[in-house]
Write an enzyme that holds these catalytic residues in place. Structure first.
Site, PDB file in Angstrom:
ATOM      1  N   GLY A 231      50.761  50.634  37.024  1.00 44.14           N
ATOM      2  CA  GLY A 231      50.708  50.164  35.640  1.00 44.14           C
ATOM      3  C   GLY A 231      50.779  48.654  35.589  1.00 44.14           C
ATOM      4  O   GLY A 231      50.666  47.987  36.626  1.00 44.14           O
TER       5      GLY A 231
ATOM      6  N   TYR B 277      28.131  33.296  50.652  1.00 42.82           N
ATOM      7  CA  TYR B 277      27.225  32.194  50.992  1.00 42.82           C
ATOM      8  C   TYR B 277      27.211  31.287  49.771  1.00 42.82           C
ATOM      9  O   TYR B 277      26.312  31.336  48.938  1.00 42.82           O
ATOM     10  CB  TYR B 277      25.829  32.724  51.361  1.00 42.82           C
ATOM     11  CG  TYR B 277      25.900  33.492  52.652  1.00 42.82           C
ATOM     12  CD1 TYR B 277      25.638  32.871  53.859  1.00 42.82           C
ATOM     13  CD2 TYR B 277      26.326  34.822  52.670  1.00 42.82           C
ATOM     14  CE1 TYR B 277      25.785  33.555  55.063  1.00 42.82           C
ATOM     15  CE2 TYR B 277      26.481  35.514  53.855  1.00 42.82           C
ATOM     16  CZ  TYR B 277      26.206  34.875  55.038  1.00 42.82           C
ATOM     17  OH  TYR B 277      26.358  35.546  56.234  1.00 42.82           O
TER      18      TYR B 277
ATOM     19  N   GLY C 206      39.771  44.124  38.344  1.00 42.15           N
ATOM     20  CA  GLY C 206      40.622  43.097  37.737  1.00 42.15           C
ATOM     21  C   GLY C 206      39.914  42.414  36.569  1.00 42.15           C
ATOM     22  O   GLY C 206      40.535  42.107  35.542  1.00 42.15           O
ATOM     23  N   ASP C 207      38.623  42.174  36.726  1.00 35.76           N
ATOM     24  CA  ASP C 207      37.854  41.547  35.637  1.00 35.76           C
ATOM     25  C   ASP C 207      37.824  42.475  34.425  1.00 35.76           C
ATOM     26  O   ASP C 207      37.973  42.039  33.280  1.00 35.76           O
ATOM     27  CB  ASP C 207      36.409  41.267  36.076  1.00 35.76           C
ATOM     28  CG  ASP C 207      36.347  40.491  37.374  1.00 35.76           C
ATOM     29  OD1 ASP C 207      37.316  39.778  37.680  1.00 35.76           O
ATOM     30  OD2 ASP C 207      35.334  40.610  38.085  1.00 35.76           O
TER      31      ASP C 207
ATOM     32  N   GLY D  26      30.313  37.724  39.559  1.00 33.17           N
ATOM     33  CA  GLY D  26      31.118  36.556  39.169  1.00 33.17           C
ATOM     34  C   GLY D  26      32.220  37.060  38.273  1.00 33.17           C
ATOM     35  O   GLY D  26      31.973  37.708  37.251  1.00 33.17           O
ATOM     36  N   ALA D  27      33.454  36.772  38.678  1.00 30.52           N
ATOM     37  CA  ALA D  27      34.596  37.318  37.953  1.00 30.52           C
ATOM     38  C   ALA D  27      34.552  36.936  36.474  1.00 30.52           C
ATOM     39  O   ALA D  27      34.807  37.763  35.598  1.00 30.52           O
ATOM     40  CB  ALA D  27      35.881  36.803  38.596  1.00 30.52           C
TER      41      ALA D  27
ATOM     42  N   ASP E 223      30.052  46.188  40.505  1.00 29.35           N
ATOM     43  CA  ASP E 223      31.203  45.380  40.075  1.00 29.35           C
ATOM     44  C   ASP E 223      31.569  45.644  38.616  1.00 29.35           C
ATOM     45  O   ASP E 223      32.697  45.384  38.207  1.00 29.35           O
ATOM     46  CB  ASP E 223      30.899  43.873  40.209  1.00 29.35           C
ATOM     47  CG  ASP E 223      30.800  43.429  41.662  1.00 29.35           C
ATOM     48  OD1 ASP E 223      30.877  44.294  42.543  1.00 29.35           O
ATOM     49  OD2 ASP E 223      30.648  42.215  41.892  1.00 29.35           O
TER      50      ASP E 223
ATOM     51  N   ASN F 278      43.278  35.672  40.575  1.00 30.41           N
ATOM     52  CA  ASN F 278      42.135  35.997  41.438  1.00 30.41           C
ATOM     53  C   ASN F 278      42.159  35.275  42.773  1.00 30.41           C
ATOM     54  O   ASN F 278      41.210  34.572  43.131  1.00 30.41           O
ATOM     55  CB  ASN F 278      40.825  35.639  40.703  1.00 30.41           C
ATOM     56  CG  ASN F 278      40.222  36.838  40.004  1.00 30.41           C
ATOM     57  OD1 ASN F 278      40.732  37.952  40.119  1.00 30.41           O
ATOM     58  ND2 ASN F 278      39.140  36.628  39.274  1.00 30.41           N
ATOM     59  N   TYR F 279      43.204  35.481  43.543  1.00 35.14           N
ATOM     60  CA  TYR F 279      43.269  34.859  44.874  1.00 35.14           C
ATOM     61  C   TYR F 279      42.229  35.519  45.782  1.00 35.14           C
ATOM     62  O   TYR F 279      42.202  36.745  45.913  1.00 35.14           O
ATOM     63  CB  TYR F 279      44.678  35.013  45.443  1.00 35.14           C
ATOM     64  CG  TYR F 279      44.760  34.604  46.885  1.00 35.14           C
ATOM     65  CD1 TYR F 279      44.387  33.318  47.259  1.00 35.14           C
ATOM     66  CD2 TYR F 279      45.164  35.494  47.871  1.00 35.14           C
ATOM     67  CE1 TYR F 279      44.406  32.931  48.594  1.00 35.14           C
ATOM     68  CE2 TYR F 279      45.210  35.114  49.205  1.00 35.14           C
ATOM     69  CZ  TYR F 279      44.825  33.835  49.553  1.00 35.14           C
ATOM     70  OH  TYR F 279      44.839  33.458  50.874  1.00 35.14           O
TER      71      TYR F 279
HETATM   72  O1  KDG Z   1      35.863  40.164  40.603  1.00 36.67           O
HETATM   73  C1  KDG Z   1      34.697  40.619  41.165  1.00 36.67           C
HETATM   74  C2  KDG Z   1      34.260  39.456  41.958  1.00 36.67           C
HETATM   75  O2  KDG Z   1      34.914  39.451  43.188  1.00 36.67           O
HETATM   76  C3  KDG Z   1      32.820  39.333  42.194  1.00 36.67           C
HETATM   77  O3  KDG Z   1      32.046  39.557  41.051  1.00 36.67           O
HETATM   78  C4  KDG Z   1      32.477  38.043  42.891  1.00 36.67           C
HETATM   79  O4  KDG Z   1      33.406  36.285  41.585  1.00 36.67           O
HETATM   80  C5  KDG Z   1      33.350  36.857  42.628  1.00 36.67           C
HETATM   81  C6  KDG Z   1      34.165  36.346  43.732  1.00 36.67           C
HETATM   82  O5  KDG Z   1      34.254  35.136  43.837  1.00 36.67           O
HETATM   83  O6  KDG Z   1      34.738  37.107  44.492  1.00 36.67           O
END
Ligand code: KDG
Length: 303
Positions: A223, A104, A249-250, A34-35, A286, A161-162
Site C-alpha cells: 500500500g 542510449y 510508478g508513473d 518517459g516517466a 509502460d 524515480n531513482y
Molecule cells: O517509468 C517508466 C520509465 O522508466 C520509462 O518510461 C523510461 O523514463 C524512463 C526512464 O528514464 O527510465
C-alpha cells in the site's frame, strides 16, 4: 489555465514483442517512453489540459514521440528541438529474473536541458518532474535543483524515480533528498528510499524528507502512505497478478495527481494511485489503459 506541465526526457523504447531476452534477437516494437510524459498521457486521457515540456532531436524518434503525445491529447507546444543532438532511446530486455533496461541517452537533446529551461511557462496549477532529470547531466541536475525556487504559483510534484543505471546511490542521495525536501508533493518507493538513504520504514522516510509538503511513500504490493498536514493516511494496494512493473510508478503518480487536481481528498487520491498503477502492472508496455470510468468516478467525486 493549464492543469499540469510535466517535464523531463522522453525517449523511444525498443521492446521485444512477444517479451523475450534481447540476445535472442526477437521481433521488437517501438514506442514512446518517459516517466514524465507517461504521467502527462494519463492526465490528458482524463480530460485535463496537460502539456509536456522536453527537448528532442530532429530525428524520426522525435516525430514518433510528439505524434504519440498528440494522439493522447498532450499539448506539445512547449517542446524544444535540437538539430545537434539525438532523441534518447532505451531497450527493454525481459529476463527470467525481471526486465532489464539499456539506455542510449548520454548527450541526448534532453541532456542539454539546463537552468532557465522552465522560465516563462504559461500559468499552470501543477508542475510534475522526476529525479531522472537530475541524473541526465550537470546542467539538467542544476535545472531540477532550481525548480522549487522558480515554479512560482504552480504546485510542484516530484517523483524521486531513482534509476540505478544512470547514477550510484552515493551520487544521487543528497541531490534527490534536497529536491524532495523542497517540493509540495513528493513520491518515493520504500525500496528506492532504502537504496538511497538506508531507511526501513515509511516513518523513517518521512524523517529523511520532512520538508516535502505531502510525502507519498509507496510500499509496493502492500500500500501507500501519505504524510501531510492531516497526518499519515494509508491506503492498501489491491491484490493483482503483475505482468510487468515498468511504468507502475508513473501510473500511481498520475492517479494521485488526478485526485489532487479534482479535490478528491488524500485517501481517495492514494486509491486512485493504486487504481492507475494496477492498470500499468497488468500490461507488458509502460502505459496501461485508463481504469474503468466507474471505478474512477467512485473515488474522484469532489469531497
Ligand atoms: O517509468 C517508466 C520509465 O522508466 C520509462 O518510461 C523510461 O523514463 C524512463 C526512464 O528514464 O527510465
Amino acid at each position: 489555465i493549464v492543469d499540469a506541465i510535466c517535464f523531463g526526457e522522453s525517449m523511444v523504447v525498443v521492446a521485444p514483442d512477444p517479451p523475450q531476452p534481447l540476445c535472442e534477437g526477437p521481433p521488437t516494437r517501438l514506442g514512446c517512453a518517459g516517466a514524465e510524459s507517461n504521467v502527462a498521457i494519463y492526465l490528458a486521457g482524463m480530460g485535463l489540459h496537460v502539456a509536456w515540456r522536453g527537448r528532442l532531436g530532429t530525428d524520426p524518434f522525435a516525430d514518433l514521440i510528439t505524434g504519440t503525445l498528440n494522439a493522447a491529447k498532450v499539448d506539445t507546444d512547449l517542446v524544444e528541438t535540437d538539430p545537434n543532438a539525438p532523441t534518447g532511446v532505451y531497450f527493454k530486455d525481459p529476463q527470467p529474473t525481471g526486465t532489464q533496461v539499456h539506455y542510449y541517452r548520454s548527450n541526448s537533446a534532453a541532456s542539454h536541458m539546463g537552468p532557465g529551461f522552465m522560465d516563462c511557462m504559461p500559468s499552470c496549477r501543477l508542475w510534475h518532474f522526476t529525479g531522472i532529470t537530475a541524473a541526465l547531466s550537470n546542467s539538467a541536475r542544476a535545472l531540477a535543483t532550481e525548480i522549487p525556487k522558480v515554479s512560482g504559483a504552480s504546485l510542484t510534484s516530484f517523483d524521486v524515480n531513482y534509476r540505478p543505471a544512470l547514477w550510484s546511490p552515493q551520487a544521487a542521495q543528497a541531490v534527490l533528498r534536497d529536491i524532495a525536501n523542497r517540493v509540495d508533493i513528493a513520491f518515493v518507493g520504500l525500496d528506492e528510499a532504502h537504496a538511497l538513504w538506508g531507511t526501513e520504514t515509511p516513518q523513517q522516510v518521512r524523517e529523511t524528507l520532512p520538508g516535502a509538503g505531502t510525502l507519498v511513500v509507496k510500499d509496493a504490493a502492500n500500500g501507500a502512505t501519505a504524510f501531510g498536514p492531516m497526518g499519515p493516511i494509508w491506503a492498501a494496494a489491491p491484490t493483482i497478478d503483475i505482468v510487468e512493473p515498468v511504468g507502475a510508478g508513473d501510473a500511481f503518480a498520475a492517479g494521485y495527481l488526478y485526485g489532487l487536481l479534482t479535490d478528491a481528498g488524500t485517501k481517495a487520491s492514494l486509491e486512485l494511485g493504486h487504481l492507475f498503477a494496477r492498470s500499468a502492472l497488468s500490461v507488458a508496455g509502460d502505459i496501461g489503459p485508463l481504469p474503468d470510468p466507474h471505478d474512477i468516478a467512485a473515488l474522484a467525486k469532489p469531497q
